[in-house]
Write a protein that holds these residues in place. Structure first.
Motif, PDB file in Angstrom:
ATOM      1  N   SER A  98       0.838  -1.193   0.000  1.00 32.77           N
ATOM      2  CA  SER A  98       0.000   0.000   0.000  1.00 32.77           C
ATOM      3  C   SER A  98       0.876   1.247   0.000  1.00 32.77           C
ATOM      4  N   ALA A  99       0.241   2.382  -0.305  1.00 32.46           N
ATOM      5  CA  ALA A  99       0.973   3.647  -0.312  1.00 32.46           C
ATOM      6  C   ALA A  99       1.498   3.952   1.093  1.00 32.46           C
ATOM      7  N   GLU A 100       0.689   3.564   2.076  1.00 27.60           N
ATOM      8  CA  GLU A 100       1.074   3.801   3.465  1.00 27.60           C
ATOM      9  C   GLU A 100       2.346   3.011   3.818  1.00 27.60           C
ATOM     10  N   ALA A 101       2.395   1.756   3.350  1.00 30.34           N
ATOM     11  CA  ALA A 101       3.562   0.906   3.609  1.00 30.34           C
ATOM     12  C   ALA A 101       4.793   1.460   2.890  1.00 30.34           C
ATOM     13  N   ALA A 102       4.587   1.975   1.671  1.00 25.79           N
ATOM     14  CA  ALA A 102       5.696   2.526   0.894  1.00 25.79           C
ATOM     15  C   ALA A 102       6.301   3.726   1.618  1.00 25.79           C
ATOM     16  N   TRP A 103       5.422   4.575   2.145  1.00 26.51           N
ATOM     17  CA  TRP A 103       5.865   5.795   2.849  1.00 26.51           C
ATOM     18  C   TRP A 103       6.637   5.424   4.104  1.00 26.51           C
ATOM     19  N   LYS A 104       6.111   4.439   4.844  1.00 29.88           N
ATOM     20  CA  LYS A 104       6.781   4.022   6.072  1.00 29.88           C
ATOM     21  C   LYS A 104       8.153   3.427   5.775  1.00 29.88           C
ATOM     22  N   ARG A 105       8.215   2.608   4.720  1.00 24.95           N
ATOM     23  CA  ARG A 105       9.489   1.976   4.374  1.00 24.95           C
ATOM     24  C   ARG A 105      10.526   3.039   3.992  1.00 24.95           C
ATOM     25  N   GLU A 106      10.115   3.947   3.112  1.00 23.05           N
ATOM     26  CA  GLU A 106      11.017   5.001   2.644  1.00 23.05           C
ATOM     27  C   GLU A 106      11.586   5.797   3.820  1.00 23.05           C
ATOM     28  N   VAL A 107      10.678   6.212   4.722  1.00 18.45           N
ATOM     29  CA  VAL A 107      11.096   7.059   5.843  1.00 18.45           C
ATOM     30  C   VAL A 107      11.994   6.290   6.802  1.00 18.45           C
ATOM     31  N   SER A 108      11.660   5.021   7.084  1.00 19.43           N
ATOM     32  CA  SER A 108      12.500   4.308   8.057  1.00 19.43           C
ATOM     33  C   SER A 108      13.880   4.019   7.482  1.00 19.43           C
ATOM     34  N   ILE A 109      13.952   3.713   6.176  1.00 23.04           N
ATOM     35  CA  ILE A 109      15.281   3.492   5.578  1.00 23.04           C
ATOM     36  C   ILE A 109      16.087   4.790   5.606  1.00 23.04           C
ATOM     37  N   ALA A 110      15.451   5.902   5.196  1.00 18.62           N
ATOM     38  CA  ALA A 110      16.173   7.177   5.090  1.00 18.62           C
ATOM     39  C   ALA A 110      16.677   7.655   6.454  1.00 18.62           C
ATOM     40  N   LEU A 111      15.827   7.543   7.484  1.00 19.96           N
ATOM     41  CA  LEU A 111      16.210   8.128   8.775  1.00 19.96           C
ATOM     42  C   LEU A 111      17.218   7.278   9.553  1.00 19.96           C
ATOM     43  N   THR A 112      17.294   5.976   9.249  1.00 24.12           N
ATOM     44  CA  THR A 112      18.190   5.135  10.035  1.00 24.12           C
ATOM     45  C   THR A 112      19.653   5.566   9.910  1.00 24.12           C
ATOM     46  N   GLY A 113      20.089   5.952   8.684  1.00 27.15           N
ATOM     47  CA  GLY A 113      21.487   6.351   8.492  1.00 27.15           C
ATOM     48  C   GLY A 113      21.894   7.473   9.445  1.00 27.15           C
ATOM     49  N   PRO A 114      21.200   8.639   9.388  1.00 31.51           N
ATOM     50  CA  PRO A 114      21.549   9.737  10.296  1.00 31.51           C
ATOM     51  C   PRO A 114      21.400   9.357  11.771  1.00 31.51           C
ATOM     52  N   LEU A 115      20.376   8.536  12.093  1.00 31.51           N
ATOM     53  CA  LEU A 115      20.186   8.142  13.496  1.00 31.51           C
ATOM     54  C   LEU A 115      21.373   7.334  14.015  1.00 31.51           C
ATOM     55  N   VAL A 116      21.925   6.457  13.169  1.00 34.57           N
ATOM     56  CA  VAL A 116      23.101   5.677  13.558  1.00 34.57           C
ATOM     57  C   VAL A 116      24.244   6.628  13.920  1.00 34.57           C
ATOM     58  N   ASN A 117      24.459   7.666  13.089  1.00 38.33           N
ATOM     59  CA  ASN A 117      25.541   8.611  13.350  1.00 38.33           C
ATOM     60  C   ASN A 117      25.308   9.411  14.636  1.00 38.33           C
ATOM     61  N   ILE A 118      24.049   9.818  14.857  1.00 40.38           N
ATOM     62  CA  ILE A 118      23.755  10.580  16.077  1.00 40.38           C
ATOM     63  C   ILE A 118      23.995   9.699  17.302  1.00 40.38           C
ATOM     64  N   ALA A 119      23.576   8.430  17.209  1.00 38.59           N
ATOM     65  CA  ALA A 119      23.791   7.502  18.334  1.00 38.59           C
ATOM     66  C   ALA A 119      25.288   7.323  18.591  1.00 38.59           C
ATOM     67  N   PHE A 120      26.074   7.120  17.520  1.00 38.92           N
ATOM     68  CA  PHE A 120      27.521   6.948  17.684  1.00 38.92           C
ATOM     69  C   PHE A 120      28.152   8.196  18.292  1.00 38.92           C
ATOM     70  N   ALA A 121      27.711   9.372  17.861  1.00 39.41           N
ATOM     71  CA  ALA A 121      28.269  10.625  18.386  1.00 39.41           C
ATOM     72  C   ALA A 121      27.996  10.718  19.884  1.00 39.41           C
ATOM     73  N   MET A 122      26.772  10.337  20.277  1.00 38.29           N
ATOM     74  CA  MET A 122      26.411  10.434  21.693  1.00 38.29           C
ATOM     75  C   MET A 122      27.211   9.450  22.542  1.00 38.29           C
ATOM     76  N   ILE A 123      27.347   8.233  22.022  1.00 33.74           N
ATOM     77  CA  ILE A 123      28.123   7.222  22.769  1.00 33.74           C
ATOM     78  C   ILE A 123      29.577   7.682  22.888  1.00 33.74           C
ATOM     79  N   ALA A 124      30.152   8.135  21.749  1.00 35.44           N
ATOM     80  CA  ALA A 124      31.551   8.570  21.756  1.00 35.44           C
ATOM     81  C   ALA A 124      31.732   9.730  22.736  1.00 35.44           C
ATOM     82  N   ALA A 125      30.800  10.702  22.705  1.00 37.34           N
ATOM     83  CA  ALA A 125      30.906  11.867  23.592  1.00 37.34           C
ATOM     84  C   ALA A 125      30.840  11.423  25.051  1.00 37.34           C
ATOM     85  N   ALA A 126      29.922  10.498  25.358  1.00 41.41           N
ATOM     86  CA  ALA A 126      29.782  10.033  26.738  1.00 41.41           C
ATOM     87  C   ALA A 126      31.069   9.357  27.217  1.00 41.41           C
ATOM     88  N   VAL A 127      31.628   8.494  26.353  1.00 44.78           N
ATOM     89  CA  VAL A 127      32.868   7.794  26.716  1.00 44.78           C
ATOM     90  C   VAL A 127      34.009   8.790  26.908  1.00 44.78           C
TER      91      VAL A 127
END
Ligand SMILES: [Zn+2]
Length: 375
Positions: A98-127
């Motif tokens: 469905s169009a709804e599934a397509a939108w969800k897939r697109e957004v979750s794939i796109a946002l995961t990349g930047p989220l991984v970097n933000i998580a790594f930055a936070m972990i690195a900063a904490a350490v």
């Protein structure tokens, strides 16, 4: 994109390639070091390039893992200094239901990349904050080979921030396009996202010219051309998806009979523009044969019957099937002709040659229609 990159290995079964622009990165590092009036240190500079590479790789792995979970098969990933490009296996793409599934897939794939970097930055900063008091995380310049821990935090943040710009085909722009695609068709959504992306690229280019940091201009040029490339690919894909075989199939075509001799068949082939022929008995499709195959058989074995040399394994399609599905059948099985049938009756044929031809015409006529709409 592919031609400017080199193969460096495989990760999770996916080919990893390094884009040649990565070679610019050491130059950039030397240049910033030079500006801070400290002697460059080769090993540390290289380590900084390594940090950027690792951040980009983590970013792309994030995209890839989510993509795979949602039914896209990544084939190769190309790493660039500011992000990456994942190439998917076109022949195995599953369409969302469905169009709804397509939108969800697109957004979750796109946002995961930047989220991984933000998580790594936070972990690195904490350490770093808990172990090393001299890192001065908030001090300019953020990326500096003399302070690798601080660079690790900021390289992740820079890559996340850059990729979140709403400039298609960056991740932020992909989210924007997916958002537009909820209310308009995908080609129009892409065009809208591309015009926004072009505007952002122009602003970066001009800002780069007026600041001491000309790298912004380079980034602007890269975004501008990437957006244009993607737009072309998406429009091609939308033609493939939206055109039905009945719109492009050949309805006036020659057929052969299995009882024809190869010499008869060649005689008919000479009087036709077709390279491939359906073989029909009564009203039944029984095989396909190419002009090339007829010639080869005549040369090797002398005259015989079409029945003996025709290809009995073939795929048929229905009138309403899309060009995309015909293309997949043709390319994945190395076929050159697909008979189009209706109630088991042959109503047309689609050949690779005729597809290429009609694709060009369709793209042209759509462009004309679009220009008319715009004027
Ligand atoms: Zn990304």
């Amino acid at each position: 994109m592919r031609s400017f990159s080199i193969h460096v290995g495989r990760l999770f079964g996916v080919e990893v390639r390094l884009h040649l622009t990565f070679l610019i990165l050491p130059l950039f590092v030397f240049w910033t070091e030079y500006n801070t009036k400290h002697p460059a240190n080769g090993a540390r500079d290289l380590a900084l390039v390594g940090i950027v590479l690792a951040c980009v790789a983590a970013h792309e792995i994030g995209h890839m893992l989510v993509a795979r979970r949602t039914g896209l098969i990544p084939k190769a990933v190309i790493l660039l200094p500011l992000g990456g490009v994942t190439v998917f296996d076109e022949s195995r793409i599953e369409k969302p239901d469905s169009a709804e599934a397509a939108w969800k897939r697109e957004v979750s794939i796109a946002l995961t990349g930047p989220l991984v970097n933000i998580a790594f930055a936070m972990i690195a900063a904490a350490v770093i904050l808990s172990t090393n008091r001299g890192a001065h995380l908030g001090e300019w310049p953020f990326l500096l080979s003399r302070n690798l821990p601080r660079s690790l935090v900021w390289a992740n943040l820079y890559i996340a921030g850059f990729n979140l710009l709403p400039a298609y085909p960056l991740d932020g722009g992909r989210v924007l396009r997916a958002f537009f695609a909820r209310s308009i068709d995908s080609a129009a959504a892409t065009r809208r996202a591309v015009s926004i992306s072009h505007a952002i690229a122009m602003i970066l280019m001009v800002a780069g010219l007026f600041s001491i940091n000309h790298w912004l201009t380079v980034v602007g040029v890269i975004i501008f051309s990437a957006a244009q490339l993607e737009e072309r690919a998406v429009i091609f894909q939308s033609v493939l998806d939206n055109v039905r075989l009945e719109e492009v199939m050949l309805t006036d075509f020659a057929t052969l009979s299995p009882a024809d001799t190869l010499e008869d068949a060649l005689e008919k082939a000479v009087h036709s523009l077709q390279d491939d022929f359906p073989v029909v008995r009564g009203s039944d499709m029984v095989g396909v044969i190419s002009r090339q195959r007829i010639l080869e058989a005549l040369r090797m074995e002398g005259n015989g019957y079409v029945q003996a040399v025709m290809n009995k394994l073939f795929e048929v399609s229905a009138r309403k099937e899309s060009l995309a599905s015909a293309f997949r059948k043709l390319t994945s099985r190395n076929l050159s002709i697909i008979p189009v049938v209706e109630d088991q009756r042959l109503v047309g044929i689609v050949t690779l040659q005729n597809l290429m031809h009609s694709m060009a015409l369709l793209a042209e006529s759509r462009k004309l229609r679009r220009d008319e709409e715009n004027s």
